[in-house]
Design a protein around this motif. Structure first.
Motif, short mmCIF file in Angstrom:
data_model
loop_
_atom_site.label_atom_id
_atom_site.label_comp_id
_atom_site.label_asym_id
_atom_site.label_seq_id
_atom_site.Cartn_x
_atom_site.Cartn_y
_atom_site.Cartn_z
N ARG A 22 0.64 -1.24 0.07
CA ARG A 22 -0.13 0.01 0.02
C ARG A 22 0.70 1.42 0.19
O ARG A 22 0.66 2.23 -0.93
N GLU A 23 1.82 1.40 0.96
CA GLU A 23 2.92 2.53 0.98
C GLU A 23 3.53 2.62 -0.29
O GLU A 23 3.68 3.79 -0.90
N TRP A 24 4.08 1.55 -0.64
CA TRP A 24 5.02 1.58 -1.74
C TRP A 24 4.26 2.12 -3.34
O TRP A 24 4.42 2.89 -3.96
N SER A 25 2.80 1.57 -3.23
CA SER A 25 2.22 1.96 -4.61
C SER A 25 1.73 3.23 -4.31
O SER A 25 1.70 3.95 -5.29
N LEU A 26 1.21 3.85 -2.98
CA LEU A 26 1.03 5.35 -2.92
C LEU A 26 2.06 6.26 -3.43
O LEU A 26 2.04 7.13 -4.14
N ALA A 27 3.28 5.98 -3.09
CA ALA A 27 4.47 6.65 -3.31
C ALA A 27 4.89 6.55 -4.95
O ALA A 27 5.11 7.79 -5.46
N SER A 28 4.69 5.53 -5.40
CA SER A 28 4.80 5.52 -7.04
C SER A 28 3.60 6.14 -7.60
O SER A 28 4.00 7.00 -8.70
N LEU A 29 2.51 6.19 -7.03
CA LEU A 29 1.42 6.80 -7.75
C LEU A 29 1.64 8.47 -7.74
O LEU A 29 1.52 9.09 -8.81
N SER A 30 1.97 8.93 -6.49
CA SER A 30 2.48 10.27 -6.59
C SER A 30 3.63 10.95 -7.58
O SER A 30 3.53 11.76 -8.25
N ALA A 31 4.51 9.73 -7.67
CA ALA A 31 5.54 10.04 -8.59
C ALA A 31 5.04 10.18 -9.94
O ALA A 31 5.51 11.02 -10.86
N PHE A 32 4.46 9.15 -10.23
CA PHE A 32 3.86 9.19 -11.50
C PHE A 32 2.97 10.26 -11.86
O PHE A 32 2.80 10.81 -13.20
N GLU A 33 2.09 10.68 -11.18
CA GLU A 33 1.18 11.77 -11.39
C GLU A 33 1.94 13.01 -11.69
O GLU A 33 1.90 13.76 -12.51
N ALA A 34 3.09 13.29 -10.87
CA ALA A 34 4.11 14.31 -11.32
C ALA A 34 4.88 14.14 -12.57
O ALA A 34 4.96 15.50 -13.42
N LEU A 35 5.17 13.02 -12.93
CA LEU A 35 5.73 12.60 -14.15
C LEU A 35 4.92 12.70 -15.32
O LEU A 35 5.31 13.38 -16.61
N SER A 36 3.59 12.78 -15.19
CA SER A 36 2.62 12.73 -16.14
C SER A 36 2.50 14.20 -16.76
O SER A 36 1.75 14.34 -17.96
N ASP A 37 3.02 15.21 -16.13
CA ASP A 37 3.19 16.67 -16.73
C ASP A 37 4.12 16.71 -17.85
O ASP A 37 3.96 17.85 -18.29
N ASP A 38 4.81 15.76 -18.12
CA ASP A 38 6.19 15.99 -19.17
C ASP A 38 5.82 14.86 -20.00
O ASP A 38 6.08 13.60 -19.69
N PRO A 39 5.29 15.08 -21.27
CA PRO A 39 5.07 13.93 -22.29
C PRO A 39 6.46 13.18 -22.46
O PRO A 39 6.26 12.18 -23.10
N ALA A 40 7.58 13.72 -22.29
CA ALA A 40 8.83 13.30 -22.93
C ALA A 40 9.02 12.02 -21.64
O ALA A 40 9.76 11.00 -22.11
N THR A 41 8.15 11.88 -20.65
CA THR A 41 8.54 10.64 -19.81
C THR A 41 7.62 9.38 -20.20
O THR A 41 8.19 8.40 -19.96
N VAL A 67 6.37 -2.22 -11.77
CA VAL A 67 6.19 -0.43 -12.37
C VAL A 67 5.48 0.13 -10.97
O VAL A 67 5.91 1.14 -10.41
N THR A 68 4.37 -0.48 -10.59
CA THR A 68 3.41 -0.05 -9.66
C THR A 68 4.24 0.41 -8.17
O THR A 68 4.07 1.24 -7.80
N LEU A 69 5.32 -0.52 -8.00
CA LEU A 69 5.96 -0.51 -6.73
C LEU A 69 7.31 0.33 -6.80
O LEU A 69 7.97 0.68 -5.84
N SER A 70 7.82 0.69 -8.08
CA SER A 70 9.08 1.18 -8.22
C SER A 70 9.40 2.16 -7.62
O SER A 70 10.69 2.10 -6.73
N TRP A 71 8.82 3.25 -7.45
CA TRP A 71 9.32 4.39 -6.68
C TRP A 71 9.25 4.52 -5.22
O TRP A 71 10.13 4.78 -4.41
N GLY A 72 8.21 3.63 -4.63
CA GLY A 72 7.95 3.30 -3.20
C GLY A 72 9.04 2.37 -2.65
O GLY A 72 9.83 2.66 -1.62
N CYS A 73 9.45 1.33 -3.35
CA CYS A 73 10.64 0.51 -3.07
C CYS A 73 12.05 1.05 -3.33
O CYS A 73 12.67 1.09 -2.32
N ALA A 74 12.13 2.25 -4.42
CA ALA A 74 13.53 2.85 -4.30
C ALA A 74 13.59 3.69 -3.23
O ALA A 74 14.87 3.82 -2.75
N GLY A 75 12.48 4.33 -2.77
CA GLY A 75 12.45 5.07 -1.65
C GLY A 75 12.88 4.38 -0.29
O GLY A 75 13.84 5.17 0.24
N GLU A 76 12.37 3.19 -0.09
CA GLU A 76 12.85 2.71 1.01
C GLU A 76 14.11 1.94 0.93
O GLU A 76 14.90 1.97 1.91
#
Length: 328
Positions: free
Chosen positions: A61-80, A300-309
């Motif tokens: 749950r926590e890993w997914s939430l962290a990744s969701l937040s990161a992907f929402e921010a990245l979605s502002d840049d089409p190059a991602t 993919v779903t867990l990537s940013w959360g796990c990386a942060g941990e």
């Protein structure tokens, strides 16, 4: 920092690359070692945010939430290659909302008229949809711009790693072998990429534990169609019969897909474990190893959360002043 104080990451899939970016941007020197950059399995992914058959939920749950937040921010840049896309997940029986539905503020139950023929229940929501070849190249570029070093090599033992302050094991299916962990198994996945006939929303079927999946992921000019989840199979060769079955299943939902030109076929192996492993352990020769593997179909779903941990574990367990020994 000297080369001896560099953190070495093994694996260049989405977990390895994301972990590398997180560590570099936290101020650590990083060398990433992998046979293929980016990794084949990550390139084959669909890919839509959503925890898929992965445990333990309290950490997922926590890993997914962290990744969701990161992907929402990245979605502002089409190059991602990341976009926020709306769509439907449906089932042919009455299925309760998944546990992760509570993480999405726009999640709602579908009205019967929104569902395709033959479906009994479904949910509409908006989530990140990731064009993996574009996104993985974005991660490689971001990693290198931050000063990360890429080395193409095959690591068959942690003892083979030299001049490292710590090792991060992001080797996917091979991560279990490196860790002496027999609990990692392959689940084969196959996708077909076709020219987009005009689809703007995703569709996926909740097929439970069936090896035959149904997903339609639009990425601008292309659509990724899936898929399969064949437990215990690690063959990366394309299966034409499976390709045809995937297209036929998806064409039942969107008939225009039946004649859409096929642009590519992708096969990968989900590195699956009873529980995702993100933890530090002392190597028998004294060096610190941090494991980040066993994500199954949720890499993919867990990537940013796990990386942060992992970055937190590095800050609390790794001596930044000197090299550790991994050679007996």
């Amino acid at each position: 920092m000297t080369a001896e104080r560099t953190i070495v990451i093994i694996g260049a899939g989405v977990s390895g690359l994301t972990t590398g970016v997180a560590l570099l941007e936290a101020g650590h020197p990083v060398r990433l070692v992998a046979e293929e950059v980016p990794g084949v399995t990550s390139l084959a992914a669909g890919a839509m945010w959503g925890p898929y058959l992965v445990e333990p939920w309290v950490r997922v749950r926590e890993w997914s939430l962290a990744s969701l937040s990161a992907f929402e921010a990245l979605s502002d840049d089409p190059a991602t290659g990341v976009r926020m896309v709306s769509g439907i997940e449906a089932a042919r029986t009455h299925v309760p909302a998944p546990a992760w539905s509570s993480l999405l503020p726009n999640f709602r139950t579908c009205a019967p008229q929104e569902l395709p023929a033959g479906f009994a229940s479904g949910y509409r929501f908006t989530v990140p949809l990731i064009d993996m070849p574009v996104y993985l190249q974005y991660l490689v570029d971001r990693f290198q711009r931050a000063g990360g070093v890429v080395e193409r090599a095959t690591i068959q033992s942690l003892d083979a790693v030299e001049h490292a302050s710590a090792i991060i094991n992001c080797a996917g299916l091979a991560g279990g072998d490196l860790a002496g962990d027999p609990g990692v198994r392959p689940i084969r996945g196959q996708h077909v990429v076709v020219k987009n006939p005009g689809i703007t929303e995703f569709f996926s079927e909740d097929t439970g534990l069936s090896p035959d999946l149904l997903c339609i992921y639009p990425h601008g000019d292309t659509v990724v169609l899936g898929g399969t989840a064949i437990d215990g199979e690690g063959d990366l060769r394309d299966d034409p019969e499976t390709d045809r079955a995937i297209v036929n299943r998806c064409a039942e939902i969107v008939p225009e897909l039946a004649n859409a030109p096929v642009l590519a076929r992708r096969v990968g192996v989900r590195p699956t474990r009873s529980e995702v492993r993100v933890e530090a352990e002392r190597h028998e020769t004294g060096g610190m190893v941090i494991h980040n593997y066993g994500h199954g179909g949720s890499g993919v779903t867990l990537s940013w959360g796990c990386a942060g941990e992992v970055a937190e574990l590095v800050s609390t367990t790794v001596d930044p002043k000197g090299v550790q020994s991994f050679n007996s």
